[in-house]
Design a protein around this motif. Structure first.
Motif, mmCIF file in Angstrom:
data_model
loop_
_atom_site.group_PDB
_atom_site.id
_atom_site.type_symbol
_atom_site.label_atom_id
_atom_site.label_comp_id
_atom_site.label_asym_id
_atom_site.label_seq_id
_atom_site.Cartn_x
_atom_site.Cartn_y
_atom_site.Cartn_z
ATOM 1 N N LYS A 135 0.829 -1.200 0.000
ATOM 2 C CA LYS A 135 0.000 0.000 0.000
ATOM 3 C C LYS A 135 0.867 1.256 0.000
ATOM 4 C CE LYS A 135 -3.836 -2.065 2.629
ATOM 5 N NZ LYS A 135 -4.632 -1.955 3.888
ATOM 6 N N ASP A 136 0.277 2.368 -0.422
ATOM 7 C CA ASP A 136 0.917 3.686 -0.360
ATOM 8 C C ASP A 136 2.302 3.710 -1.007
ATOM 9 O OD1 ASP A 136 -1.280 4.634 1.107
ATOM 10 O OD2 ASP A 136 -0.397 3.958 2.992
ATOM 11 N N LYS A 139 3.835 7.102 -1.056
ATOM 12 C CA LYS A 139 4.385 7.517 0.234
ATOM 13 C C LYS A 139 5.766 6.895 0.449
ATOM 14 C CE LYS A 139 3.288 7.655 5.176
ATOM 15 N NZ LYS A 139 2.300 7.252 6.222
#
Length: 202
Positions: A135-136, A139
């Protein structure tokens, strides 16, 4: 002789001029820790007739049916066991048999299903973890880039310089692993996203 000396001096001046015009840079590696979530646990059972001598040399079908009956008695439907004949061939057993994969998200089911193996005819040949997608990713990229920038700034300061713009960025991270063989079902915790970044220095 004078001509040779003059040519050498001109060459030196040209090289010096090129060196001065070339921009200096620092290349560092930035990292960001990846948190992998487990999607499911997998167990690969091999049912091999060649190890059935202790059971009166039973046929493979009888051994398979006995295994599935035992699984059903333990609360597992036959459909939960996915057959993989090609996977069995890779084990290089000489007599008839097959490979069955069981997948679960429940640790209690996992602990229960492994007891179906008897270590003779029915053996566990592999245990694996399946991961959820990372995920991300944006980021992670931002974190790794920030880490590389901090490192570059520290190095530049040590030589009385400042960093300028990033001129190249290379992703050094290994391709994302969907699953991994893992005997103890303990996921690798030190997985990282890597970037190699080159900064100008001023």
């Amino acid at each position: 002789m004078k001509k040779i000396l003059l040519a050498a001096m001109m060459l030196f001046a040209a090289l010096n001029s090129h060196s001065q015009g070339k921009e200096s840079s620092i290349e560092v590696r930035g990292v960001a820790k990846i948190d992998r979530e487990i999607e499911s646990y997998l167990v690969d059972f091999a049912i091999a007739a060649e190890y059935g001598e202790g059971e009166g040399k039973k046929a493979f079908e009888d051994l398979k049916n006995a295994f599935l009956a035992k699984a059903k008695a333990a609360g597992f439907e036959e459909s939960r066991f996915k057959e993989d004949k090609m996977g069995y061939q890779a084990l290089q057993y000489y007599r008839e048999g097959s490979l069955y994969t069981f997948e679960t998200r429940n640790k209690e089911e996992l602990l229960k299903v492994v007891k179906l193996a008897n270590g003779v005819v029915v053996t566990i040949v592999s245990t694996r973890l399946k991961y959820k997608p990372v995920k991300d990713s944006e980021k992670l990229y931002a974190t790794a880039f920030s880490d590389s920038k901090e490192k570059a700034a520290t190095i530049a300061k040590a030589i009385n310089k400042k960093i300028g713009a990033a001129i190249t960025v290379t992703d050094l991270t290994s391709p994302e692993s969907i699953s991994e063989e893992n005997f103890y079902y303990k996921p690798v915790t030190d997985q990282y996203y890597y970037l190699s970044v080159k900064f100008l220095i001023e």
